[in-house]
Design an enzyme around this catalytic site. Sequence first.
Site, PDB file in Angstrom:
ATOM      1  CG  ASP A 280      -2.186   0.836   0.956  1.00 53.92           C
ATOM      2  OD1 ASP A 280      -3.238   0.600   1.585  1.00 53.92           O
ATOM      3  OD2 ASP A 280      -2.102   1.749   0.093  1.00 53.92           O
TER       4      ASP A 280
HETATM    5  C1  GLC Z   1      -4.371   4.271  -0.393  1.00 54.70           C
HETATM    6  C2  GLC Z   1      -5.248   3.102   0.007  1.00 54.70           C
HETATM    7  C3  GLC Z   1      -5.297   1.988  -0.998  1.00 54.70           C
HETATM    8  C4  GLC Z   1      -5.198   2.571  -2.405  1.00 54.70           C
HETATM    9  C5  GLC Z   1      -3.818   3.202  -2.558  1.00 54.70           C
HETATM   10  C6  GLC Z   1      -3.642   3.859  -3.924  1.00 54.70           C
HETATM   11  O1  GLC Z   1      -3.608   4.696   0.701  1.00 54.70           O
HETATM   12  O2  GLC Z   1      -4.985   2.515   1.287  1.00 54.70           O
HETATM   13  O3  GLC Z   1      -6.526   1.277  -0.797  1.00 54.70           O
HETATM   14  O4  GLC Z   1      -5.374   1.546  -3.371  1.00 54.70           O
HETATM   15  O5  GLC Z   1      -3.535   4.138  -1.532  1.00 54.70           O
HETATM   16  O6  GLC Z   1      -4.516   4.932  -4.058  1.00 54.70           O
END
Ligand code: GLC
Length: 730
Positions: A280
């Site tokens: 993440d």
């Molecule tokens: C965010 C979220 C994740 C998302 C990623 C890209 O922090 O936790 O669910 O896919 O970043 O946007």
Amino acid sequence: MKRRSGIVVAVILLLPLMLAAQIPGYGTDIEGKIDALLAQMTLAEKIGQLKHYTGGDSEEHRQMAADGTVGSFLNVTGAGKTNALQKLAVENSRLHIPIIFGQDVIHGYKTIFPIPLAEAASWNPELVERAAGVAAREARASGIHWTFAPMVDIARDPRWGRIAEGSGEDPHLGATLAAARVRGFQGMDLSAADRVAACVKHYVGYGAAEGGRDYNTTEISERTLRDIYLPPFAAAVNAGAATLMSAFNDLNGIPASANPFTLTEVLRNEWGFKGFVVSDWNSIGELLNHGIAADGAEAARLALYAGVEMDMEGRIYRNHLADLVDKGTVSTAAIDEAVRRILRIKLLLGLFDQPYTDPLLEKQVLLTPENLMIARQMARESIVLLKNDKNILPLSKSTKIALIGPLADSKQDMLGTWSCMGEAKDVITLLQGIQAAASKPGHVVAAKGCSVTGNDRSGFKAAMQAAKNSDVVVAVVGESADLSGEASSRADITLPGVQEALVKELAAVGKPLVVILLAGRPVAIPWIADHAAAILMGWHGGVQAGPAMADVLFGDYNPSGKLPVSWPRVVGQVPLYYNYKNTGRPTSEQKYTTRYLDWPVTPQYVFGFGKSYTQFAYSHLVVDKNEMGPQATLTCSAVVTNTGRVAGDEIVQLYIRDMAASVTRPVKELKGFKRVHLKPGESRKIEFTLGPAELGFHDADHRYVVEPGLFKVWVGPNSAEGIEGQFTIR
Ligand code: GLC
């Protein structure tokens, strides 16, 4: 303690499942192509494939694309932008390795569907799959190859803002919908022009954040992990999910983005996963905050060896892997395995053969009438009728309606959280939808009354006036889209602002009061639950929220939605879920039992609950075997009858309870559900199969077992009602 001789069915049961499904196209001759590429790649080019950045619109990013030292971007959308960056990578870089473009296509790309928790309330896997297919088609035509979805985190705490993004509290419903979304996104051929690679997230346990506070610590026993939080991920991997995303949370002391047990032992060794894992957003870099890595180099080593192939927006792999290889701390083999998995997905997506997107396609597939029709059906089926005293609903289309509340005519809020490329201009609001459906549009008068938040009551007077001039008051209250989703947890889950005061004053006018709730979570409404004549939960219903709600309000669609989460009366009851353990002192009126002094322990509305404009009766429950061996299967059936005056859909639910086992078992577990459409007076026999996949659990040694003993079974309309049967495993 005498161990019950459970039959370990893990190998017998799971092996076929694991062999049955892999990433679409896996096993075709692409490994040879990967070998050939790896043999030519420099270390810088290999590490480039492990990097994932947002934007792609800086000179630095363009240069990295041209140099072949970046493998992936997110938040680059549209055929024009993606093709331009792709051209730099494919035509300028030394090995012409294409870029994979990812995006958070969570509940639609341009055609925005109801939020995922609302979709879950439809209990309709086929429709959920179709919606994911629409999202995939729109996204791929816009240059996106990869969606950071489905989000499959089990959530038992509505304080957590991201409950809106998942499928609720139950592993069976969650697993069923996770697999449906993976099929909808990926289809049977990842290289197709209308499919994208799925990215199942957030692996794992993110929804168990203490206090419902986003990003907070999680402590989950391995047995609860295996029986509650992992099943949706297992189902998604078994459906062929191409990628996963590792989560932010500290999981039992080892953060999920550096956890060898979940990322390697379970995901690869037990489940046979052949795709790749992306972190993440900077979750590798956050290992320093967790205090599990003293510096970036250690974070890089921990994450890579745990099983995270790609570093999203973290620069940890970029800044440290080359040195770690040079020092011999990280092996070339580890780098090559990570690159292999990423190239495998790029090849399966067909990006080497067709790296570009046809710009004409975008205009042809976005927001088509068919897409909108599917969005409207999904919104209809997601609406849950929670109360309908004296059958006040549905309303006649000539009713004089006062539509009161801050969300009655809101466009942006209907898009909900994670609305991707959705635009407010494409939303039909509840006011617009209800006026369009009414036989006398002038009979539908709106007044905002107040804002979603804040203490301004200056709009109350006009609202009361509108109410006085109406036949029925329909209050539309709840949460704005920004009050749920990421970093949007709430310690108080009552209606924000002065909305409840508005509803109380509306009730005092004395007209029949219907309350429509629009929110990303169950909101605590004990007063409204007692005083409103009817209550509908509309969640955040997407671009077709208005027409769908009008369809339900006027009876053009008979509501069939069922809650995918338990609905608390007050936040103090949380965590609150239906598949709880019985304890040694089960709740009763007796003082010395598990209870509160000030509130009941039961939810306002139970998991699986939802009313209809008709009534359904359950009878003739039959279990075709009184007893059977641990690997056998039985059929449980019941007859459902529409005893009301209108046709409707009923979502028939099957629950079990293992009455005594080597570890304590939940008082109920959902193990099956089926939708049935019945005309007035019509009956249908509904059948379910129960076998090891449904009856087993993980024992004290974390083995998947089916143990001998008595099981009870219920077939009914929700987790609290149903007709009962039983059988014995010998
Ligand atoms: C965010 C979220 C994740 C998302 C990623 C890209 O922090 O936790 O669910 O896919 O970043 O946007």
